[in-house]
Scaffold this motif. Structure first.
Motif, PDB file in Angstrom:
ATOM      1  N   PHE A 119       0.823  -1.200   0.000  1.00 26.81           N
ATOM      2  CA  PHE A 119       0.000   0.000   0.000  1.00 26.81           C
ATOM      3  C   PHE A 119       0.863   1.258   0.000  1.00 26.81           C
ATOM      4  N   MET A 120       1.908   1.279   0.840  1.00 26.13           N
ATOM      5  CA  MET A 120       2.808   2.430   0.915  1.00 26.13           C
ATOM      6  C   MET A 120       3.547   2.629  -0.404  1.00 26.13           C
ATOM      7  N   THR A 121       3.974   1.528  -1.017  1.00 29.73           N
ATOM      8  CA  THR A 121       4.711   1.616  -2.281  1.00 29.73           C
ATOM      9  C   THR A 121       3.818   2.147  -3.393  1.00 29.73           C
ATOM     10  N   ASN A 122       2.588   1.667  -3.447  1.00 26.92           N
ATOM     11  CA  ASN A 122       1.647   2.177  -4.446  1.00 26.92           C
ATOM     12  C   ASN A 122       1.384   3.661  -4.259  1.00 26.92           C
ATOM     13  N   ALA A 123       1.221   4.079  -2.979  1.00 20.78           N
ATOM     14  CA  ALA A 123       0.970   5.490  -2.696  1.00 20.78           C
ATOM     15  C   ALA A 123       2.120   6.363  -3.172  1.00 20.78           C
ATOM     16  N   LEU A 124       3.348   5.885  -2.969  1.00 20.33           N
ATOM     17  CA  LEU A 124       4.525   6.627  -3.415  1.00 20.33           C
ATOM     18  C   LEU A 124       4.576   6.734  -4.934  1.00 20.33           C
ATOM     19  N   LEU A 125       4.436   5.600  -5.622  1.00 19.06           N
ATOM     20  CA  LEU A 125       4.570   5.577  -7.082  1.00 19.06           C
ATOM     21  C   LEU A 125       3.446   6.327  -7.773  1.00 19.06           C
ATOM     22  N   ASP A 126       2.242   6.296  -7.184  1.00 19.03           N
ATOM     23  CA  ASP A 126       1.106   6.983  -7.803  1.00 19.03           C
ATOM     24  C   ASP A 126       1.250   8.496  -7.762  1.00 19.03           C
ATOM     25  N   GLU A 127       2.057   8.998  -6.813  1.00 15.37           N
ATOM     26  CA  GLU A 127       2.276  10.441  -6.696  1.00 15.37           C
ATOM     27  C   GLU A 127       3.219  10.974  -7.762  1.00 15.37           C
ATOM     28  N   LEU A 128       4.050  10.119  -8.311  1.00 11.59           N
ATOM     29  CA  LEU A 128       5.120  10.547  -9.210  1.00 11.59           C
ATOM     30  C   LEU A 128       4.635  10.642 -10.650  1.00 11.59           C
ATOM     31  N   PRO A 129       5.289  11.494 -11.464  1.00 16.53           N
ATOM     32  CA  PRO A 129       5.011  11.490 -12.898  1.00 16.53           C
ATOM     33  C   PRO A 129       5.304  10.111 -13.476  1.00 16.53           C
ATOM     34  N   ALA A 130       4.656   9.767 -14.567  1.00 16.63           N
ATOM     35  CA  ALA A 130       4.743   8.404 -15.106  1.00 16.63           C
ATOM     36  C   ALA A 130       6.178   7.953 -15.342  1.00 16.63           C
ATOM     37  N   SER A 131       6.997   8.788 -15.977  1.00 20.73           N
ATOM     38  CA  SER A 131       8.367   8.380 -16.294  1.00 20.73           C
ATOM     39  C   SER A 131       9.181   8.163 -15.023  1.00 20.73           C
ATOM     40  N   ASP A 145      14.743  -7.014  -4.180  1.00 17.56           N
ATOM     41  CA  ASP A 145      15.258  -8.322  -4.591  1.00 17.56           C
ATOM     42  C   ASP A 145      16.530  -8.665  -3.821  1.00 17.56           C
ATOM     43  N   VAL A 146      17.405  -7.665  -3.670  1.00 22.94           N
ATOM     44  CA  VAL A 146      18.637  -7.886  -2.916  1.00 22.94           C
ATOM     45  C   VAL A 146      18.303  -8.141  -1.448  1.00 22.94           C
ATOM     46  N   ALA A 147      17.338  -7.407  -0.919  1.00 25.09           N
ATOM     47  CA  ALA A 147      16.938  -7.596   0.481  1.00 25.09           C
ATOM     48  C   ALA A 147      16.387  -9.007   0.702  1.00 25.09           C
ATOM     49  N   ILE A 148      15.623  -9.521  -0.275  1.00 26.88           N
ATOM     50  CA  ILE A 148      15.093 -10.890  -0.183  1.00 26.88           C
ATOM     51  C   ILE A 148      16.235 -11.900  -0.193  1.00 26.88           C
ATOM     52  N   SER A 149      17.217 -11.653  -1.066  1.00 26.23           N
ATOM     53  CA  SER A 149      18.347 -12.587  -1.165  1.00 26.23           C
ATOM     54  C   SER A 149      19.167 -12.642   0.116  1.00 26.23           C
ATOM     55  N   LYS A 150      19.091 -11.577   0.914  1.00 27.39           N
ATOM     56  CA  LYS A 150      19.819 -11.542   2.183  1.00 27.39           C
ATOM     57  C   LYS A 150      18.953 -11.985   3.359  1.00 27.39           C
ATOM     58  N   GLY A 151      17.711 -12.364   3.066  1.00 26.34           N
ATOM     59  CA  GLY A 151      16.823 -12.835   4.113  1.00 26.34           C
ATOM     60  C   GLY A 151      16.265 -11.751   5.004  1.00 26.34           C
ATOM     61  N   LEU A 152      16.292 -10.501   4.528  1.00 26.32           N
ATOM     62  CA  LEU A 152      15.817  -9.380   5.343  1.00 26.32           C
ATOM     63  C   LEU A 152      14.324  -9.149   5.205  1.00 26.32           C
ATOM     64  N   VAL A 153      13.750  -9.492   4.054  1.00 20.64           N
ATOM     65  CA  VAL A 153      12.313  -9.384   3.828  1.00 20.64           C
ATOM     66  C   VAL A 153      11.842 -10.630   3.087  1.00 20.64           C
ATOM     67  N   ASP A 154      10.522 -10.833   3.091  1.00 23.12           N
ATOM     68  CA  ASP A 154       9.963 -12.035   2.461  1.00 23.12           C
ATOM     69  C   ASP A 154       9.390 -11.779   1.079  1.00 23.12           C
ATOM     70  N   ASP A 155       9.000 -10.545   0.796  1.00 20.63           N
ATOM     71  CA  ASP A 155       8.413 -10.268  -0.519  1.00 20.63           C
ATOM     72  C   ASP A 155       8.905  -8.926  -1.054  1.00 20.63           C
ATOM     73  N   ASN A 156       8.517  -8.651  -2.311  1.00 16.61           N
ATOM     74  CA  ASN A 156       8.963  -7.446  -3.008  1.00 16.61           C
ATOM     75  C   ASN A 156       7.749  -6.585  -3.330  1.00 16.61           C
ATOM     76  N   PRO A 157       7.450  -5.566  -2.492  1.00 10.95           N
ATOM     77  CA  PRO A 157       6.260  -4.747  -2.716  1.00 10.95           C
ATOM     78  C   PRO A 157       6.307  -3.952  -4.017  1.00 10.95           C
ATOM     79  N   ALA A 158       7.506  -3.601  -4.478  1.00 16.05           N
ATOM     80  CA  ALA A 158       7.619  -2.814  -5.708  1.00 16.05           C
ATOM     81  C   ALA A 158       7.188  -3.630  -6.921  1.00 16.05           C
ATOM     82  N   LYS A 159       7.621  -4.883  -6.988  1.00 11.46           N
ATOM     83  CA  LYS A 159       7.295  -5.715  -8.139  1.00 11.46           C
ATOM     84  C   LYS A 159       5.839  -6.166  -8.137  1.00 11.46           C
ATOM     85  N   GLN A 160       5.163  -6.031  -7.007  1.00 10.88           N
ATOM     86  CA  GLN A 160       3.750  -6.384  -6.942  1.00 10.88           C
ATOM     87  C   GLN A 160       2.854  -5.260  -7.447  1.00 10.88           C
TER      88      GLN A 160
END
Length: 376
Positions: A119-131, A145-160
């Motif tokens: 939700f936070m990631t969508n809110a951030l990206l929706d505020e920005l110009p398209a490019s 992705d790097v954070a997942i590979s290090k075991g720091l998070v379980d999912d990638n909110p940006a890619k969702q």
């Protein structure tokens, strides 16, 4: 990572900002929307602190004990260690774009990395110009992705999130328009335009060309490719493309014109009006070197002086980079392929640049006969 507040705002809690006049406003840390807080500063500060306690995901004592990292700390480390696919350091323009994306995320700086939600990631990206949203989404996708590979998070909110698309506004150069711009340009910029037309190279590669790059009748160009060049919406690969350009008679004429009374290692160069008494920019190898951003600004100034495109406004005005598209089109129109010259890995990439101009017919022959016994 985040931008420091100004002196007059040092006493303000997170998410509280000055509004119009004496008014205050609070930025919701999740939705990004602003809410009026009245004109009483003391009350606004108290309210903002209470809202932050309720709305801002905090790093609790357990998180600190297990060593959970904040978004700001991890993002800074990620940027410091970011490399191209070939292992070399990222380009100056690429890093500049990444820093800009991180500045957009400054509200996340003190939050735990795992607390950044979809939700936070969508809110951030929706505020920005398209490019900007597209570039920021890609950058955050790599970061998580790097954070997942290090075991720091379980999912990638940006890619969702759903990738946004932009409508191309910038128009193509016409030969008549570019001719008018060239006539309104200083000599060094005329030379840069001519080299761009002959070689199809990008602005950053043109300003980096040196006399030492010419050997055995060839101009050697180690192209700087980046996915985050704001001037370039067609390039998809990071790394370097290595091109040897045969110095033709036409190119030699331009190179001869570039040789003047200024002693410079760079083919495209200029003498600043005030050389003495000013420290050199750290990025510059030589005081005569032209920065790619300066080239862009001076080209735009020449566009305005020439009035080459009186009906274009804002982002519709073609930039110096669009010379590349016109050059590729001209090569194709003359029956020459510009794919290797441009450093494109696929013919499709070259076609993207060539599109947008008048139709260039490709002559082909039918290679078969009808396979029917009777064609009457």
């Amino acid at each position: 990572m985040s931008r420091p507040r100004s002196k007059r705002n040092k006493d303000l809690p997170l998410n509280l900002y000055r509004g119009d006049g004496m008014l205050w406003r609070y930025r919701h840390p999740i939705t990004g929307k602003y809410h009026g807080m009245g004109d009483d500063k003391a009350k606004a500060i108290i309210a903002a602190r209470k809202l932050n306690e309720l709305l801002v995901p905090s790093i609790d004592l357990v998180s600190r004990v297990i060593g959970e990292i904040t978004f700001g700390t991890f993002a800074t480390e990620f940027l410091e260690n970011k490399r191209r696919k070939d292992g070399k350091a990222i380009a100056k323009n690429t890093k500049r774009a990444y820093v800009n994306y991180l500045n957009r995320c400054e509200e996340w700086s003190d939050l735990s990395l795992s607390s950044i939600t979809l939700f936070m990631t969508n809110a951030l990206l929706d505020e920005l110009p398209a490019s900007t949203s597209i570039g920021c989404r890609s950058f955050l996708g790599e970061l998580f992705d790097v954070a997942i590979s290090k075991g720091l998070v379980d999912d990638n909110p940006a890619k969702q999130t759903i990738k946004r698309y932009r409508t191309k506004q910038r128009k193509r150069h016409t030969l008549e328009g570019l001719t008018a711009i060239r006539m309104a340009s200083p000599l060094w910029l005329q030379n840069a335009i001519d080299i761009a037309m002959l070689t199809t190279q990008r602005r950053v590669d043109i300003v980096n060309m040196k006399w030492s790059d010419i050997a055995d009748g060839y101009l050697h160009v180690a192209q700087e490719k980046t996915t985050d060049d704001p001037e370039d919406e067609f390039e998809f690969l990071e790394g370097a493309g290595y091109v040897r350009i045969k110095v033709s008679d036409e190119l030699q004429k331009v190179l001869d014109r570039c040789k003047d009374h200024i002693s410079s290692p760079f083919i495209i160069h200029r003498a600043p009006k005030k050389k003495h008494g000013r420290p050199l920019k750290v990025e510059k190898e030589h005081w005569t070197q032209i920065d790619d951003q300066y080239l862009t600004h001076q080209f735009l100034a020449a566009v305005k002086r020439s009035n080459a495109y009186p009906n274009y406004i804002g982002r519709q005005i073609p930039s110096f980079h669009e010379i590349r598209a016109l050059s590729i089109f001209m090569h194709k129109k003359s029956g020459k392929s510009a794919q290797q010259l441009a450093g494109h890995t696929t013919a499709r990439m070259t076609e993207v640049y060539a599109s947008g101009h008048e139709i260039a017919w490709n002559d082909v022959n039918i290679g078969i006969s009808l396979p029917f016994a009777d064609v009457t």
